[in-house]
Enzyme design. Structure first.
Site, PDB file in Angstrom:
ATOM      1  N   GLY A  46       0.599  -1.307   0.171  1.00 55.28           N
ATOM      2  CA  GLY A  46      -0.003   0.054  -0.018  1.00 55.28           C
ATOM      3  C   GLY A  46       0.762   1.237  -0.026  1.00 55.28           C
ATOM      4  CD  GLU A 101       1.397   0.563   6.879  1.00 53.78           C
ATOM      5  OE1 GLU A 101       1.680   0.625   5.443  1.00 53.78           O
ATOM      6  OE2 GLU A 101       1.328  -0.622   7.302  1.00 53.78           O
ATOM      7  CG  ASP A 102      -0.795   1.787   3.353  1.00 49.96           C
ATOM      8  OD1 ASP A 102      -0.732   1.457   4.700  1.00 49.96           O
ATOM      9  OD2 ASP A 102      -1.531   0.936   2.456  1.00 49.96           O
ATOM     10  CG  ASP A 105      -8.340  -0.098   9.804  1.00 47.73           C
ATOM     11  OD1 ASP A 105      -8.994   0.891  10.513  1.00 47.73           O
ATOM     12  OD2 ASP A 105      -8.738  -0.603   9.100  1.00 47.73           O
ATOM     13  CG  PHE A 154     -12.229   0.459   2.839  1.00 47.30           C
ATOM     14  CD1 PHE A 154     -11.633  -0.279   3.532  1.00 47.30           C
ATOM     15  CD2 PHE A 154     -12.157   0.528   1.436  1.00 47.30           C
ATOM     16  CE1 PHE A 154     -10.547  -1.077   2.859  1.00 47.30           C
ATOM     17  CE2 PHE A 154     -11.266  -0.540   0.821  1.00 47.30           C
ATOM     18  CZ  PHE A 154     -10.470  -1.061   1.497  1.00 47.30           C
ATOM     19  CB  VAL A 155      -9.895   5.979   1.684  1.00 46.31           C
ATOM     20  CG1 VAL A 155     -11.071   6.776   2.339  1.00 46.31           C
ATOM     21  CG2 VAL A 155      -8.845   5.444   2.577  1.00 46.31           C
ATOM     22  CG  ASP A 161      -5.808  -3.156  -2.136  1.00 47.16           C
ATOM     23  OD1 ASP A 161      -5.296  -2.951  -0.921  1.00 47.16           O
ATOM     24  OD2 ASP A 161      -6.326  -4.294  -2.493  1.00 47.16           O
ATOM     25  NE  ARG A 167      -2.258  -2.793  -4.435  1.00 47.07           N
ATOM     26  CZ  ARG A 167      -2.358  -2.536  -3.197  1.00 47.07           C
ATOM     27  NH1 ARG A 167      -2.368  -1.968  -2.217  1.00 47.07           N
ATOM     28  NH2 ARG A 167      -2.503  -4.277  -2.511  1.00 47.07           N
TER      29      ARG A 167
HETATM   30  P1  IMP Z   1      -4.247  -2.189  10.396  1.00 47.64           P
HETATM   31  O1  IMP Z   1      -3.383  -3.418  10.687  1.00 47.64           O
HETATM   32  O2  IMP Z   1      -5.706  -2.564  10.496  1.00 47.64           O
HETATM   33  O3  IMP Z   1      -3.914  -0.934  10.764  1.00 47.64           O
HETATM   34  O4  IMP Z   1      -4.177  -2.233   8.659  1.00 47.64           O
HETATM   35  C1  IMP Z   1      -3.352  -1.707   8.238  1.00 47.64           C
HETATM   36  C2  IMP Z   1      -3.265  -2.180   6.546  1.00 47.64           C
HETATM   37  O5  IMP Z   1      -4.693  -2.322   6.204  1.00 47.64           O
HETATM   38  C3  IMP Z   1      -2.862  -0.972   5.799  1.00 47.64           C
HETATM   39  O6  IMP Z   1      -1.650  -1.035   5.607  1.00 47.64           O
HETATM   40  C4  IMP Z   1      -3.697  -1.019   4.584  1.00 47.64           C
HETATM   41  O7  IMP Z   1      -3.055  -1.984   3.552  1.00 47.64           O
HETATM   42  C5  IMP Z   1      -4.952  -1.754   5.008  1.00 47.64           C
HETATM   43  N1  IMP Z   1      -6.090  -0.781   5.200  1.00 47.64           N
HETATM   44  C6  IMP Z   1      -6.478  -0.126   6.165  1.00 47.64           C
HETATM   45  N2  IMP Z   1      -7.637   0.653   5.994  1.00 47.64           N
HETATM   46  C7  IMP Z   1      -7.599   0.742   4.776  1.00 47.64           C
HETATM   47  C8  IMP Z   1      -8.588   1.494   3.802  1.00 47.64           C
HETATM   48  O8  IMP Z   1      -9.301   2.295   4.401  1.00 47.64           O
HETATM   49  N3  IMP Z   1      -8.177   1.100   2.561  1.00 47.64           N
HETATM   50  C9  IMP Z   1      -7.253   0.328   2.130  1.00 47.64           C
HETATM   51  N4  IMP Z   1      -6.512  -0.477   2.853  1.00 47.64           N
HETATM   52  C10 IMP Z   1      -6.790  -0.416   4.135  1.00 47.64           C
END
Ligand code: IMP
Length: 179
Positions: A46, A101-102, A105, A154-155, A161, A167
């Site tokens: 991402g 990091e992108d 969440d 969700f974006v 993606d 992407r």
């Molecule tokens: P986390 O472990 O829940 O913080 O998730 C992190 C990963 O989930 C990110 O690096 C993204 O790849 C993916 N992710 C989380 N939210 C989104 C979103 O809104 N759109 C797309 N990918 C997301």
């Protein structure tokens, strides 16, 4: 033609706003690390678009490394499991590491990445995420730099993606109508 025919996209963060923010973040990192060598770690997949723009706004000596992890498995909610798909190519012991990091969440992926890097004994670890969803955090997750704090939506786009698509959008969009 992809499988996204029944999905609607609305602009969430424009290309101009993204570029302005990424430039600011790059300049901030330049001030912090000017004259020092850093290892910038791109978290795949991402963050590759954000990362490639960010490092071009950083005026210091940079080595590029890539860390592949997968946590979403193509859905819109986190599985909580982090699978390593590509490990760093070189040791980071004794180096200044910037983890790029992108989006944060639930915070599970970033926390996993932080401990994975810290276990390799870098000199310093600086964390940066383009987006953070503070309401979605399941575990405390401290970041040094964040581009935009957003609600729990969700974006997609700018590297992010939905089921492998979008992407390549140059802006961040919200996806509606998943059915
Ligand atoms: P986390 O472990 O829940 O913080 O998730 C992190 C990963 O989930 C990110 O690096 C993204 O790849 C993916 N992710 C989380 N939210 C989104 C979103 O809104 N759109 C797309 N990918 C997301």
């Amino acid at each position: 033609m992809n499988n996204s025919g029944n999905l609607k996209l609305s602009t969430y963060i424009s290309e101009a706003d993204l570029q302005k923010k990424v430039k600011e973040l790059g300049e901030t990192l330049t001030k912090k690390f000017k004259g020092q060598e850093v290892v910038a770690v791109c978290v795949l997949k991402g963050s590759f678009v954000f990362y490639s723009d960010l490092i071009r706004h950083m005026d210091t000596d940079i080595q590029c490394e890539f860390f592949g992890v997968s946590s979403y498995h193509g859905n819109t909610t986190s599985s909580g499991e982090v699978k390593v798909t590509l490990d760093l190519g070189s040791p980071v012991e004794g180096k200044h590491v910037i983890l790029v990091e992108d989006i944060v969440d639930t915070g599970l992926t970033m926390n996993y990445l932080k401990s994975a890097i810290l276990s390799r004994k870098p000199k310093t670890l600086t964390t940066i995420a383009l987006l953070e969803k503070p309401e979605a955090l399941k575990v405390p997750c401290e970041l040094d730099y964040v581009g935009f704090k957003i609600p729990n939506d969700f974006v997609v786009g700018y590297g992010l993606d939905y089921q492998g698509y979008y992407r390549n959008l140059p802006y961040i969009a919200q996806v509606q109508n998943f059915n």
